[in-house]
Design a protein around this motif. Structure first.
Motif, short mmCIF file in Angstrom:
data_model
loop_
_atom_site.label_atom_id
_atom_site.label_comp_id
_atom_site.label_asym_id
_atom_site.label_seq_id
_atom_site.Cartn_x
_atom_site.Cartn_y
_atom_site.Cartn_z
N ASP A 83 -15.08 -22.04 -8.40
CA ASP A 83 -15.21 -22.86 -9.25
C ASP A 83 -13.69 -22.40 -10.97
OD1 ASP A 83 -17.09 -24.79 -8.41
OD2 ASP A 83 -17.72 -22.78 -7.99
N VAL A 84 -13.38 -23.54 -11.16
CA VAL A 84 -12.15 -22.80 -12.18
C VAL A 84 -13.02 -23.40 -13.74
CG1 VAL A 84 -10.61 -23.38 -13.58
CG2 VAL A 84 -10.62 -22.65 -10.46
N ILE A 85 -12.38 -22.96 -14.38
CA ILE A 85 -12.50 -23.98 -16.40
C ILE A 85 -11.08 -23.58 -16.67
CG2 ILE A 85 -12.55 -21.51 -17.16
CD1 ILE A 85 -14.54 -23.28 -19.64
N VAL A 86 -10.83 -24.97 -17.30
CA VAL A 86 -9.04 -25.14 -18.04
C VAL A 86 -9.78 -25.38 -19.19
CG1 VAL A 86 -7.25 -25.93 -18.73
CG2 VAL A 86 -7.67 -24.99 -15.67
N THR A 87 -9.24 -24.05 -20.15
CA THR A 87 -9.84 -24.28 -21.18
C THR A 87 -8.77 -23.46 -22.07
OG1 THR A 87 -11.56 -24.23 -22.83
CG2 THR A 87 -11.95 -22.27 -21.74
N GLU A 88 -8.93 -23.19 -24.03
CA GLU A 88 -8.21 -22.54 -24.65
C GLU A 88 -9.26 -21.70 -25.82
OE1 GLU A 88 -4.77 -21.47 -25.06
OE2 GLU A 88 -5.77 -22.44 -23.18
N ASN A 89 -10.63 -21.60 -25.40
CA ASN A 89 -11.14 -22.13 -26.19
C ASN A 89 -12.42 -20.40 -25.56
OD1 ASN A 89 -14.56 -21.06 -27.39
ND2 ASN A 89 -14.38 -23.58 -28.02
N LYS A 146 -15.39 -17.46 -21.54
CA LYS A 146 -17.06 -16.17 -21.56
C LYS A 146 -18.33 -17.19 -20.65
CE LYS A 146 -18.48 -12.04 -23.65
NZ LYS A 146 -19.00 -11.96 -24.97
N GLN A 147 -17.59 -18.28 -21.61
CA GLN A 147 -20.50 -18.59 -20.92
C GLN A 147 -19.46 -19.59 -19.44
OE1 GLN A 147 -21.18 -22.04 -23.49
NE2 GLN A 147 -22.45 -22.00 -21.88
N PHE A 148 -18.22 -20.02 -19.44
CA PHE A 148 -18.21 -20.40 -17.81
C PHE A 148 -17.81 -19.45 -16.68
CE2 PHE A 148 -16.17 -21.90 -13.92
CZ PHE A 148 -16.73 -23.08 -13.66
N LEU A 149 -17.42 -18.56 -16.78
CA LEU A 149 -17.39 -17.37 -16.09
C LEU A 149 -18.74 -16.38 -16.33
CD1 LEU A 149 -14.15 -16.10 -17.06
CD2 LEU A 149 -14.36 -16.97 -15.74
N GLY A 150 -19.43 -16.22 -17.04
CA GLY A 150 -20.64 -15.76 -16.87
C GLY A 150 -22.03 -16.35 -16.07
N SER A 151 -22.00 -17.75 -16.31
CA SER A 151 -22.62 -18.68 -15.82
C SER A 151 -22.47 -19.69 -14.72
CB SER A 151 -23.00 -20.20 -16.55
OG SER A 151 -23.12 -19.62 -17.81
N VAL A 152 -21.14 -19.75 -14.18
CA VAL A 152 -21.49 -19.93 -12.34
C VAL A 152 -21.80 -19.47 -12.04
CG1 VAL A 152 -19.55 -21.31 -11.56
CG2 VAL A 152 -19.71 -21.66 -13.51
N ASP A 153 -22.41 -19.22 -10.57
CA ASP A 153 -22.43 -18.61 -9.62
C ASP A 153 -22.00 -18.82 -8.45
OD1 ASP A 153 -24.52 -16.94 -8.91
OD2 ASP A 153 -25.93 -17.61 -8.11
N PHE A 181 -12.83 -18.76 -12.16
CA PHE A 181 -11.50 -18.39 -12.66
C PHE A 181 -11.32 -19.30 -13.88
CE2 PHE A 181 -9.32 -18.20 -8.30
CZ PHE A 181 -10.18 -16.97 -7.98
N HIS A 182 -10.57 -18.59 -14.95
CA HIS A 182 -10.33 -18.97 -16.47
C HIS A 182 -8.86 -19.61 -16.38
CE1 HIS A 182 -9.35 -18.85 -20.19
NE2 HIS A 182 -9.78 -20.16 -20.46
N ASN A 183 -8.65 -20.88 -16.12
CA ASN A 183 -7.05 -20.83 -16.66
C ASN A 183 -5.56 -20.47 -15.40
OD1 ASN A 183 -7.50 -22.16 -19.00
ND2 ASN A 183 -6.28 -21.06 -20.71
N VAL A 184 -6.56 -20.59 -14.07
CA VAL A 184 -5.46 -20.25 -13.03
C VAL A 184 -6.29 -21.45 -12.21
CG1 VAL A 184 -4.97 -17.77 -13.36
CG2 VAL A 184 -7.96 -18.44 -11.84
N SER A 185 -5.11 -21.91 -10.54
CA SER A 185 -5.16 -22.21 -9.93
C SER A 185 -6.67 -21.52 -9.07
CB SER A 185 -4.48 -22.95 -9.12
OG SER A 185 -4.72 -23.56 -7.61
N SER A 186 -7.54 -22.70 -8.35
CA SER A 186 -8.31 -22.25 -7.25
C SER A 186 -7.47 -21.77 -6.30
CB SER A 186 -9.08 -23.19 -7.20
OG SER A 186 -8.73 -24.70 -6.53
#
Length: 677
Positions: free
Chosen positions: A585-591, A596-603, A608-613
């Motif tokens: 699962d991926v988040i696209v954000t500049e925040n 950080k919250q997404f990477l730590g919460s998604v189990d 990933f952050h700002n990269v393709s799945s």
């Protein structure tokens, strides 16, 4: 159906009746053996007469649950060896079967206990030698031969024929038995519950086999044994004198893989790496042969109507082989410190040192479909981790798999481990392979979600490493960069839509729905030929738009996806946990804080952050290749490379240490951590 048990039923009932008739003094007297003598002195003829009705009552109750009618047929020796009664017997059986009534056949022990006929006796009117009618094994064989049965199933309390009594060391199951094998079998004691035994069953089975009847001896306690045998599965021991295939049995392959694993384990890291380098080079040197074999598979698969996503997985090319070769070299170059690596070292006491070291799991079974490039990848990982390997590929890739397997064996030959890896090309059912828990330590399915899910359901005793679904999400946060969002979503969905790491659901922050990014995303996907489905929340906001998705928990595996709207990051995470498959699962954000919250919460196994799945891949992770993607929470997660194919063992070295010395205070515990180098 040939059955026994009348004497046992009757003896039990008559013994109870006899004991009831004894005086209280005789029953309670500790020196009186009347109770023990009661059963032994009973006439077996009388016991059979009483027990036959009990036996049939039991069968009637059992069969009536399925609305099946039964009939009792009692036979004696003359019924087979007198022409007139023999004709009457088989007319009766034929009539019952034509009426869908199951004949329950037994010897009429109340009139005449089982009698013996020499094997050279000839059945009148047939010119055929008979068989000694001494138990239900011989009765069933004689009956099967006389009615020209296609198959005789003889049930026992063991799984089949062993080369020696199954409880003895070295006993080995014989899945196929020919008349030549009889001298190789060592029989144990007679049956504890009847007059027969395994020796009797083998004699009866070989007699029937010689008269054109196929025979299977199996464990009657096995679930759905008869249905399984009728469906052609390998159950019990199959008696045949037809030509036996010269190819190795899967049992032998698995045993060789175990031995081969130990050969690989003894090699130096450089020797294991050399075998992998050799395979990598052969993929390029022999690419014409590989592509020629692959072309045959593609031609046959196209004619057979194989689905386009599977055709894409089946196809090989020069670029694919080049990428494969590079990946294998990565595995070889990073395999110098895999097996035998010290993970932990502890000084328990003076001169008492404990080490935890890496070792191979043992024998792996990798089942894959359509993708022949899986074969060299998995083979290289098995070499690097010193595991034995059985490969079961789909029939659609038969030519490609055979060509690639020849290269694997060629690369293993110089190090003497060519038997460590084998391709299962026989008509073994997957369910047969999954029952080989004595030979196989881990099953790894690679292919469609249906394949993985079916294997996970069928494997009751062997652990399965893999993922049943690849429902990957991309979440466009309110602070997503539009240019990055378009680029990442296009790659995640369109680069290789059949891959398990392709995006299946796009989550969009609600602020983007009324802005330009939502329209840009939809236009881009439509331009790429992607069919869009709307989630329920998005559909409720749009007057006109894409059709609603049938399910939010769905893997399309093609140029299709779902788009859903969420109010905030927390709702996106909740959606992923509810409908995702814990793959990628991926988040696209500049925040930065949101990321950080997404990477730590998604189990999930990969977040990933700002990269393709599509980066969820062993090669892209620098592992060289992957044996599969695991969404399990035990042992390994995500792309599984060499590390995921290793376990550990403990090595303890001392001088003359005993546990009692520590209890008595003669020695002291230290438990001091030592450097592993």
């Amino acid at each position: 159906m040939v059955s026994s048990g009348a004497v046992a039923f009757g003896r039990q009932k008559l013994t109870q009746e006899l004991l009831m008739s004894l005086s209280m003094r005789e029953t309670l007297s500790p020196s009186d053996n009347t109770k023990e003598d009661a059963g032994s002195t009973l006439d077996p003829r009388a016991a059979a007469a009483v027990g036959q009705s009990e036996l049939m009552s039991m069968y009637d109750a059992m069969f009536s649950q399925y609305n099946v009618k039964i009939a009792q047929v009692l036979v004696t020796k003359p019924d087979f060896y007198n022409e007139e009664t023999r004709q009457h017997l088989f007319c009766t059986l034929s009539e019952l079967i034509s009426l869908n009534i199951v004949p329950i056949i037994n010897t009429n022990d109340a009139v005449s206990p089982p009698m013996y006929v020499q094997d050279d006796s000839v059945v009148p009117g047939t010119g055929k030698k008979g068989i000694g009618l001494k138990d239900n094994d011989s009765l069933s064989a004689l009956l099967a031969a006389e009615i020209q049965s296609d198959l005789l199933i003889m049930m026992s309390d063991v799984d089949g024929i062993y080369n020696k009594p199954p409880w003895e060391d070295g006993a080995k199951m014989m899945h196929t038995f020919t008349s030549k094998d009889k001298d190789q079998v060592e029989f144990g004691q007679k049956s504890k519950v009847g007059t027969g035994g395994m020796d009797s069953k083998v004699q009866a089975a070989t007699w029937a086999m010689a008269r054109g009847v196929s025979v299977v001896i199996c464990n009657g306690l096995q679930d759905k044994a008869i249905k399984t045998i009728i469906n052609g599965r390998k159950v019990g021991t199959f008696f045949t004198d037809y030509a036996i295939p010269t190819s190795q049995s899967v049992d032998t392959m698995a045993e060789n893989a175990r031995v081969g694993s130990r050969v690989l384990q003894k090699l130096t890291p450089a020797e294991r790496a050399s075998a992998i380098h050799s395979l990598s080079d052969l993929l390029i040197e022999k690419q014409d042969r590989i592509l020629e074999a692959n072309a045959k598979d593609l031609e046959e698969a196209t004619k057979g109507g194989l689905a386009k996503p599977l055709l894409s997985r089946l196809s090989l090319s020069q670029s694919k082989l080049k990428t494969l070769s590079i990946g294998l070299k990565q595995i070889a170059d990073s395999s110098h410190n895999n097996v035998g690596r010290i993970i932990k070292k502890t000084k328990l006491a003076e001169n008492l040192v404990l080490r935890q070291v890496t070792v191979p799991i043992g024998v792996l079974l990798v089942i894959f479909e359509s993708r022949p490039d899986s074969l060299p990848q998995v083979a290289a990982l098995a070499m690097a981790s010193a595991n034995g390997l059985l490969l079961k590929g789909g029939k659609e890739a038969a030519h490609s798999n055979k060509a690639l397997m020849e290269l694997v064996r060629e690369s293993l030959s110089p190090v003497g481990a060519e038997e460590a890896i084998s391709l299962v090309s026989t008509r073994e059912e997957i369910s047969d392979l999954l029952s080989m828990d004595k030979h196989i330590d881990l099953v790894i399915p690679r292919g469609s979600s249906d394949l993985v899910r079916n294997i996970q359901k069928q494997s009751q005793y062997i652990p399965v490493l893999g993922h049943a679904e690849g429902i990957c999400h991309v979440y466009l946060d309110k602070d997503a960069d539009p240019h990055k969002a378009l680029k990442i979503v296009r790659d995640a969905k369109c680069d290789y839509p059949a891959a398990c790491n392709a995006m299946e659901t796009l989550l969009i922050h609600e602020e983007h729905v009324s802005g330009p990014l939502f329209s840009q995303i939809c236009d881009m996907l439509k331009k790429e030929g992607v069919i869009i489905h709307a989630g329920p929340k998005l559909a409720s906001r749009l007057t006109f738009g894409p059709p609603p998705a049938k399910s939010m928990h769905y893997e399309y595996g093609s140029l299709e996806c779902c788009i859903e709207v969420v109010q905030n990051l927390e709702e996106a995470v909740e959606h992923i946990h509810k409908f995702g498959s814990s793959h990628t699962d991926v988040i696209v954000t500049e925040n930065v804080d949101a990321a950080k919250q997404f990477l730590g919460s998604v189990d999930s196994a990969c977040v990933f952050h700002n990269v393709s799945s599509r980066f969820a891949d062993g090669f892209r992770f620098g592992l060289g290749a992957e044996v599969g993607i695991s969404t399990a929470r035990i042992h390994a997660r995500g792309p599984v490379g060499v590390e995921g194919l290793l376990t550990t063992k403990w090595i303890l070295e001392g001088t003359d240490h005993t546990a009692a010395e520590f209890n008595e205070g003669k020695r002291q515990w230290l438990h001091e951590n030592l450097p592993v180098n």
